[in-house]
Design a protein around this motif. Structure first.
Motif, mmCIF file in Angstrom:
data_model
loop_
_atom_site.group_PDB
_atom_site.id
_atom_site.type_symbol
_atom_site.label_atom_id
_atom_site.label_comp_id
_atom_site.label_asym_id
_atom_site.label_seq_id
_atom_site.Cartn_x
_atom_site.Cartn_y
_atom_site.Cartn_z
ATOM 1 N N ASP A 192 -40.476 -46.027 74.968
ATOM 2 C CA ASP A 192 -39.135 -45.452 74.914
ATOM 3 C C ASP A 192 -38.997 -44.404 73.817
ATOM 4 O O ASP A 192 -38.133 -44.506 72.939
ATOM 5 N N LEU A 193 -39.863 -43.415 73.871
ATOM 6 C CA LEU A 193 -39.816 -42.347 72.885
ATOM 7 C C LEU A 193 -38.694 -41.369 73.200
ATOM 8 O O LEU A 193 -38.296 -41.214 74.351
ATOM 9 N N SER A 194 -38.212 -40.709 72.165
ATOM 10 C CA SER A 194 -37.249 -39.624 72.371
ATOM 11 C C SER A 194 -37.990 -38.427 72.965
ATOM 12 O O SER A 194 -39.214 -38.380 72.955
ATOM 13 N N GLU A 195 -37.221 -37.482 73.440
ATOM 14 C CA GLU A 195 -37.824 -36.284 74.037
ATOM 15 C C GLU A 195 -38.684 -35.557 73.008
ATOM 16 O O GLU A 195 -39.770 -35.072 73.310
ATOM 17 N N LYS A 196 -38.206 -35.532 71.790
ATOM 18 C CA LYS A 196 -38.936 -34.882 70.708
ATOM 19 C C LYS A 196 -40.279 -35.565 70.453
ATOM 20 O O LYS A 196 -41.299 -34.931 70.223
ATOM 21 N N GLU A 197 -40.256 -36.893 70.488
ATOM 22 C CA GLU A 197 -41.488 -37.650 70.246
ATOM 23 C C GLU A 197 -42.484 -37.466 71.384
ATOM 24 O O GLU A 197 -43.693 -37.431 71.148
ATOM 25 N N ILE A 198 -41.987 -37.343 72.600
ATOM 26 C CA ILE A 198 -42.890 -37.116 73.741
ATOM 27 C C ILE A 198 -43.598 -35.782 73.591
ATOM 28 O O ILE A 198 -44.794 -35.659 73.874
ATOM 29 N N ILE A 199 -42.882 -34.782 73.086
ATOM 30 C CA ILE A 199 -43.512 -33.483 72.850
ATOM 31 C C ILE A 199 -44.626 -33.616 71.828
ATOM 32 O O ILE A 199 -45.647 -32.940 71.906
ATOM 33 N N MET A 200 -44.464 -34.547 70.880
ATOM 34 C CA MET A 200 -45.458 -34.703 69.811
ATOM 35 C C MET A 200 -46.614 -35.634 70.166
ATOM 36 O O MET A 200 -47.516 -35.834 69.358
ATOM 37 N N LEU A 201 -46.625 -36.164 71.373
ATOM 38 C CA LEU A 201 -47.684 -37.113 71.741
ATOM 39 C C LEU A 201 -49.074 -36.498 71.687
ATOM 40 O O LEU A 201 -50.008 -37.095 71.165
ATOM 41 N N LEU A 202 -49.207 -35.299 72.259
ATOM 42 C CA LEU A 202 -50.547 -34.711 72.443
ATOM 43 C C LEU A 202 -50.630 -33.278 71.924
ATOM 44 O O LEU A 202 -51.491 -32.519 72.355
ATOM 45 N N ASN A 203 -49.757 -32.902 70.987
ATOM 46 C CA ASN A 203 -49.738 -31.501 70.539
ATOM 47 C C ASN A 203 -50.608 -31.265 69.305
ATOM 48 O O ASN A 203 -50.169 -30.705 68.311
#
Length: 189
Positions: free
Chosen positions: A111-122
């Motif tokens: 349940d990550l925030s949208e911001k955290e999802i962007i940071m998953l693999l960047n």
DNA sequence: ATCAAGATTACCT
DNA sequence: GGTAATCTTGATA
């Protein structure tokens, strides 16, 4: 088995797939860097074969995984002919499938925030952490069915941004970092 | 043998 | 913006 710069640009937009026993993980490649053993002082392969970089000297189509700063793994696609030492570092990806696994591996929760999802693999270290790629997978054959790269719509030339590579101190002026224009999943501006 | 640097990231002020 | 984390390699002795 082609020039690392050519392959780097070709890799943009393609889908990186890791078929794990329980789950398929997939992500779109949005940022890469080319490293060339022959002319590039920043390449691990520049000063010849060693135990660590042996995979980089293989023929194109293998995965080169290395450990850096005592903390992180990074993964590369080998591109050259046997003995050349060319590869592309994968630096940024857009998560597509297995986001719950990426989340668990990176943040140990869901349940990550949208911001955290962007940071998953960047970032190169983040990618290996997210996919749980480490030494075990160094030298795996990308033409097999565990890890492979799927073709996707080719990115238009006008959508490819070409800049200098990051995090290196030698051969720093070579413009061998490539990413998809305006993409959210780029490691650094 | 000792040492500095490294294709980075997370966490601190 | 600064820096700790802490493994591997290659240079110097």
């Amino acid at each position: 088995m082609r020039d690392a710069v050519t392959v780097a640009k070709d890799l943009l937009g393609k889908i990186f797939v890791y078929n794990t026993p329980g789950q398929v993980l997939a992500a779109r490649i949005v940022e890469v860097e080319a490293y060339k053993g022959s002319v590039d002082e920043a390449a691990h392969s520049f000063s010849g074969v060693s135990e660590r970089n042996e995979v980089m000297f293989r023929t194109g189509g293998f995965l080169y995984v290395y450990f850096i700063y005592g903390v992180h793994f990074c993964c590369n696609v080998v591109t050259g002919k046997e003995g050349i030492g060319d590869a592309c570092l994968i630096r940024g990806m857009e998560p597509l499938e297995g986001i719950d696994i990426f989340s668990k591996n990176r943040f140990n929760r869901n349940d990550l925030s949208e911001k955290e999802i962007i940071m998953l693999l960047n970032g190169p270290g983040k990618i290996c952490r997210g996919f749980n790629i480490d030494k075990r997978l160094n030298g795996i054959d990308l033409t097999g069915n565990t890890i492979y790269i799927l073709n996707a719509d080719k990115i238009k030339k006008s959508e490819i941004v070409t800049v200098k590579r990051v995090g290196i101190s030698k051969s720093k002026d070579l413009p061998w970092r490539f990413y998809i224009k305006d993409n959210k999943y780029i490691s650094k501006k």
